[in-house]
Scaffold this motif. Structure first.
Motif, PDB file in Angstrom:
ATOM      1  N   LYS A  79      -5.119  -5.421  15.042  1.00 44.25           N
ATOM      2  CA  LYS A  79      -6.373  -5.450  14.286  1.00 44.25           C
ATOM      3  C   LYS A  79      -6.135  -5.219  12.799  1.00 44.25           C
ATOM      4  CE  LYS A  79     -11.018  -5.345  14.383  1.00 44.25           C
ATOM      5  NZ  LYS A  79     -11.860  -6.475  14.853  1.00 44.25           N
ATOM      6  N   ALA A  80      -5.199  -4.337  12.482  1.00 45.25           N
ATOM      7  CA  ALA A  80      -4.916  -4.012  11.078  1.00 45.25           C
ATOM      8  C   ALA A  80      -3.916  -4.974  10.443  1.00 45.25           C
ATOM      9  CB  ALA A  80      -4.388  -2.586  10.973  1.00 45.25           C
ATOM     10  N   ASP A  81      -3.350  -5.877  11.262  1.00 43.43           N
ATOM     11  CA  ASP A  81      -2.381  -6.860  10.778  1.00 43.43           C
ATOM     12  C   ASP A  81      -1.154  -6.184  10.159  1.00 43.43           C
ATOM     13  OD1 ASP A  81      -1.347  -9.385  10.329  1.00 43.43           O
ATOM     14  OD2 ASP A  81      -2.307  -9.619   8.376  1.00 43.43           O
ATOM     15  N   VAL A  82      -0.638  -5.187  10.884  1.00 44.89           N
ATOM     16  CA  VAL A  82       0.607  -4.523  10.474  1.00 44.89           C
ATOM     17  C   VAL A  82       1.523  -4.454  11.686  1.00 44.89           C
ATOM     18  CG1 VAL A  82      -0.511  -3.131   8.679  1.00 44.89           C
ATOM     19  CG2 VAL A  82      -0.262  -2.204  10.994  1.00 44.89           C
ATOM     20  N   THR A  83       2.784  -4.190  11.463  1.00 38.42           N
ATOM     21  CA  THR A  83       3.724  -4.111  12.573  1.00 38.42           C
ATOM     22  C   THR A  83       3.513  -2.823  13.371  1.00 38.42           C
ATOM     23  OG1 THR A  83       5.410  -2.995  11.250  1.00 38.42           O
ATOM     24  CG2 THR A  83       5.435  -5.420  11.264  1.00 38.42           C
ATOM     25  N   LYS A  84       3.912  -2.851  14.627  1.00 43.55           N
ATOM     26  CA  LYS A  84       3.748  -1.673  15.489  1.00 43.55           C
ATOM     27  C   LYS A  84       4.498  -0.451  14.944  1.00 43.55           C
ATOM     28  CE  LYS A  84       2.839  -4.084  19.857  1.00 43.55           C
ATOM     29  NZ  LYS A  84       2.873  -5.458  19.318  1.00 43.55           N
ATOM     30  N   PRO A  85       5.730  -0.605  14.414  1.00 45.68           N
ATOM     31  CA  PRO A  85       6.417   0.582  13.873  1.00 45.68           C
ATOM     32  C   PRO A  85       5.625   1.289  12.770  1.00 45.68           C
ATOM     33  CG  PRO A  85       7.984  -1.195  14.184  1.00 45.68           C
ATOM     34  CD  PRO A  85       6.629  -1.789  14.440  1.00 45.68           C
ATOM     35  N   VAL A  86       4.849   0.535  11.985  1.00 40.91           N
ATOM     36  CA  VAL A  86       4.041   1.151  10.930  1.00 40.91           C
ATOM     37  C   VAL A  86       2.992   2.076  11.552  1.00 40.91           C
ATOM     38  CG1 VAL A  86       2.314   0.717   9.131  1.00 40.91           C
ATOM     39  CG2 VAL A  86       4.390  -0.678   9.232  1.00 40.91           C
ATOM     40  N   VAL A  87       2.316   1.582  12.577  1.00 39.16           N
ATOM     41  CA  VAL A  87       1.278   2.375  13.235  1.00 39.16           C
ATOM     42  C   VAL A  87       1.890   3.605  13.905  1.00 39.16           C
ATOM     43  CG1 VAL A  87      -0.464   2.394  15.057  1.00 39.16           C
ATOM     44  CG2 VAL A  87      -0.237   0.395  13.571  1.00 39.16           C
ATOM     45  N   LEU A 144       0.830  -1.194   0.000  1.00 38.99           N
ATOM     46  CA  LEU A 144       0.000   0.000   0.000  1.00 38.99           C
ATOM     47  C   LEU A 144       0.871   1.254   0.000  1.00 38.99           C
ATOM     48  CD1 LEU A 144      -2.724  -0.931   2.672  1.00 38.99           C
ATOM     49  CD2 LEU A 144      -2.847  -1.198   0.186  1.00 38.99           C
ATOM     50  N   SER A 145       0.379   2.283  -0.670  1.00 39.37           N
ATOM     51  CA  SER A 145       1.061   3.574  -0.584  1.00 39.37           C
ATOM     52  C   SER A 145       0.855   4.124   0.831  1.00 39.37           C
ATOM     53  CB  SER A 145       0.475   4.552  -1.603  1.00 39.37           C
ATOM     54  OG  SER A 145      -0.855   4.898  -1.236  1.00 39.37           O
ATOM     55  N   ARG A 146       1.585   5.157   1.186  1.00 41.73           N
ATOM     56  CA  ARG A 146       1.449   5.726   2.529  1.00 41.73           C
ATOM     57  C   ARG A 146       0.023   6.242   2.749  1.00 41.73           C
ATOM     58  NH1 ARG A 146       4.348   7.166   6.807  1.00 41.73           N
ATOM     59  NH2 ARG A 146       3.640   8.933   8.068  1.00 41.73           N
ATOM     60  N   GLY A 147      -0.535   6.894   1.725  1.00 39.27           N
ATOM     61  CA  GLY A 147      -1.894   7.402   1.848  1.00 39.27           C
ATOM     62  C   GLY A 147      -2.910   6.282   2.015  1.00 39.27           C
ATOM     63  N   GLU A 148      -2.747   5.201   1.251  1.00 34.50           N
ATOM     64  CA  GLU A 148      -3.647   4.056   1.358  1.00 34.50           C
ATOM     65  C   GLU A 148      -3.536   3.391   2.721  1.00 34.50           C
ATOM     66  OE1 GLU A 148      -3.811   2.529  -3.296  1.00 34.50           O
ATOM     67  OE2 GLU A 148      -2.147   1.914  -2.008  1.00 34.50           O
ATOM     68  N   ARG A 149      -2.309   3.281   3.220  1.00 32.92           N
ATOM     69  CA  ARG A 149      -2.117   2.683   4.545  1.00 32.92           C
ATOM     70  C   ARG A 149      -2.758   3.544   5.630  1.00 32.92           C
ATOM     71  NH1 ARG A 149      -1.510  -2.128   5.657  1.00 32.92           N
ATOM     72  NH2 ARG A 149       0.440  -2.420   4.499  1.00 32.92           N
TER      73      ARG A 149
END
Length: 207
Positions: free
Chosen positions: A52-60, A19-24
């Motif tokens: 919940k979003a199934d992404v790593t904590k650093p992404v959030v 996903l692009s940054r905007g999409e994420r």
């Protein structure tokens, strides 16, 4: 291997589209709204959103930094949707005073009803946040300015009193949240807000 299992196996092997940054950002906001709706604002933390979003904590953390940052992003998202609805309805109903007043009243109440059950919790969680107070004030002033411009053609050159628009904002909030709580109907909220707007325009000619 069954067709269903073959599909499932192929899905696991297929790489996810990045996903692009905007999409994420949009995805994370949508999941955050879902969390608030299903589990309440207290459950909304950055680690919980990560799971919940199934992404790593650093992404959030890269997108929101803090829980307050996430809550403020939700408020901004809500206001952006409200502004888009407001502008679209006004554009379609800008020929007469009655149509303009009805457009303002209808769009405000409908937007709060769409996401209104989640917003009180978000605002309560941010109570006392100086950053949130600044953001909220910014959007309040912007809403008043949009209303002032929308009604300018139907008031004297000096326009309606600024105090009247602050009163309108207070009425819009109170009526919308009463409709969310089920204390009045959406139509009653819209009708009362419509009458408030008409009264503001009428009183602008008295002084």
């Amino acid at each position: 291997m069954s067709t269903a299992r073959t599909r499932e196996h192929a899905s696991k092997l297929r790489p996810r589209r990045r996903l692009s940054r905007g999409e994420r950002h949009r995805q994370l906001l949508d999941v955050a709204w879902q969390l608030v709706r299903e589990e309440g604002t207290d459950a909304l933390t950055l680690p919980r959103l990560s799971d919940k979003a199934d992404v790593t904590k650093p992404v959030v953390y890269d997108h929101f930094s803090t829980r307050d940052g996430l809550l403020i992003a939700l408020y901004r998202d809500f206001d952006a949707r409200q502004t888009a609805i407001f502008d679209a309805v006004l554009e379609a109903n800008k020929l007469t005073l009655e149509a303009t007043a009805r457009a303002i009243a209808t769009s405000y109440v409908e937007c709060v009803l769409t996401q209104g059950r989640e917003m009180p919790g978000v605002l309560a969680a941010l109570a006392g946040s100086p950053e949130m107070e600044a953001v909220k004030r910014e959007y309040q002033v912007a809403f008043i300015e949009r209303c002032r411009r929308a009604l300018a053609a139907f008031t004297p050159a000096r326009g309606a009193a600024l105090a009247s628009f602050w009163a309108l904002l207070g009425a819009a909030d109170a009526l919308s949240h009463a409709a969310v709580a089920g204390e009045i109907t959406a139509r009653q909220a819209q009708d009362e807000l419509f009458e408030t707007i008409m009264s503001i325009v009428s009183r602008s000619f008295e002084h």
